[in-house]
Design an enzyme around this catalytic site. Sequence first.
Site, short mmCIF file in Angstrom:
data_model
loop_
_atom_site.label_atom_id
_atom_site.label_comp_id
_atom_site.label_asym_id
_atom_site.label_seq_id
_atom_site.Cartn_x
_atom_site.Cartn_y
_atom_site.Cartn_z
N ASN A 11 20.50 27.75 82.93
CA ASN A 11 19.12 28.55 82.59
C ASN A 11 19.42 29.76 83.07
OD1 ASN A 11 15.79 27.37 83.14
ND2 ASN A 11 16.66 28.57 81.63
N CYS A 73 9.48 28.33 88.62
CA CYS A 73 11.06 27.85 87.95
C CYS A 73 11.74 27.53 88.73
CB CYS A 73 11.07 29.26 87.27
SG CYS A 73 12.86 29.13 86.12
N GLY A 74 11.86 26.10 88.55
CA GLY A 74 12.79 25.81 89.70
C GLY A 74 14.21 25.82 89.92
N ASN A 75 15.29 26.60 88.40
CA ASN A 75 15.76 27.12 88.42
C ASN A 75 15.94 28.28 88.94
OD1 ASN A 75 17.87 24.99 87.40
ND2 ASN A 75 16.99 25.13 85.61
N ASN A 186 3.53 23.32 87.49
CA ASN A 186 3.56 23.65 86.11
C ASN A 186 3.55 22.49 85.07
OD1 ASN A 186 6.36 23.66 86.74
ND2 ASN A 186 7.32 24.71 85.92
N ASN A 234 5.38 22.22 79.04
CA ASN A 234 7.30 21.69 78.70
C ASN A 234 7.00 19.65 78.65
OD1 ASN A 234 7.42 24.44 80.33
ND2 ASN A 234 6.60 23.37 81.58
N GLU A 254 10.98 24.11 76.99
CA GLU A 254 10.06 24.91 77.75
C GLU A 254 8.45 25.86 76.90
OE1 GLU A 254 11.50 26.54 81.37
OE2 GLU A 254 13.07 25.74 81.15
N ARG A 255 7.65 25.76 77.47
CA ARG A 255 6.58 26.36 77.44
C ARG A 255 7.56 27.72 76.95
NH1 ARG A 255 1.63 26.23 81.41
NH2 ARG A 255 2.81 27.09 82.80
N CYS A 263 16.16 23.11 83.23
CA CYS A 263 14.70 23.64 83.82
C CYS A 263 14.88 22.63 84.65
CB CYS A 263 13.67 23.24 82.65
SG CYS A 263 12.72 23.34 83.38
N THR A 265 11.92 22.13 87.45
CA THR A 265 10.50 21.93 87.22
C THR A 265 10.84 20.44 86.36
OG1 THR A 265 9.75 22.81 85.91
CG2 THR A 265 9.78 23.61 88.45
#
Length: 319
Positions: A11, A73-75, A186, A234, A254-255, A263, A265
């Site tokens: 990502n 954004c987790g990553n 999110n 998402n 992902e939106r 992803c 999250t």
Amino acid sequence: MEFTKIHGIGNDFIVFDGISSPFDLTPRQVRILCDRNFGVGADGVIIVQPPRNPGSAGYMHYFNADGSLAQMCGNGIRCTAKWLVDGGYVTPDAPSAADEPATGALTIDTLSGPKHITYRASNGKLTDATVNMGAPILNPADIPVNAETNATANAGTALDREKYATGVTVNTPWAEAEFTFVSMGNPHAVWFIENFLELPGELFIGSEHSLDQMDIDRIGAFLSSHRMFPDRANIEFAALDEDRPDIIHMRVFERGVGETLACGTGACATAVAAALTDQTTRNTEIHLPGGTLDIQWKDDGDVYMTGAAAQSFVGEVSI
């Protein structure tokens, strides 16, 4: 302008220094930068800005590839942590033994609140990090999703007795999708697929009915923009491992981006949804096309995500 390209298990993000000289980008500029033919190419853009709260190392100002501003954004936050550590804004602790990695901790501000991170480093460079992603949001109105609660959490955490929505059917032009809804700052809609052979052939690219062959971009684009999701969502496509109950295989739309290799999250939301519906324990490995994330949903209700972050290259671009 100088930038650093950093990815978290595939990502990928264009990271700019907004601490030395604060600036912003227009949605059009973000779209051009993220275009893989006409720009640098990425799933999103991160401007690391000065912290908004005392004790934080910086603020992650994150844009999706379509130019929309995202809460979390987790990553991306692991990549932001790497940028801060590698750039010397945060100094790792000395290793306790010669053969052990250095470790450290920092806090990064986001639109969904400050996130606390511990990490490991080698030669002053962050290799992997664990992020306290906070507690999942289960109430449909707060996700947001237009659905009614129909279940009560009983996963052994501080969120037990929280109401949530699961088994909610959404009609598509191809088949019915059944979702559990979770927010990690999110909105996420998780579709656990038990039998791919029961799904119609038009959902797949080629003749094989499997998670690997699903036409994620086409299906995800329809579902993400469904009227059920006021702010879009998402979409996670998930399948339990046949041999190990602690492994979930997942792909994600992902939106504002499309399908991505990972992803963070989404992995957290999928792990939470699986535990809520008694399909796994609260410690899971989420296997994505770009790599693996370890997810722990702890007793206090918070979700912890562990994964790698790596630098791809540095460069310059005119904006």
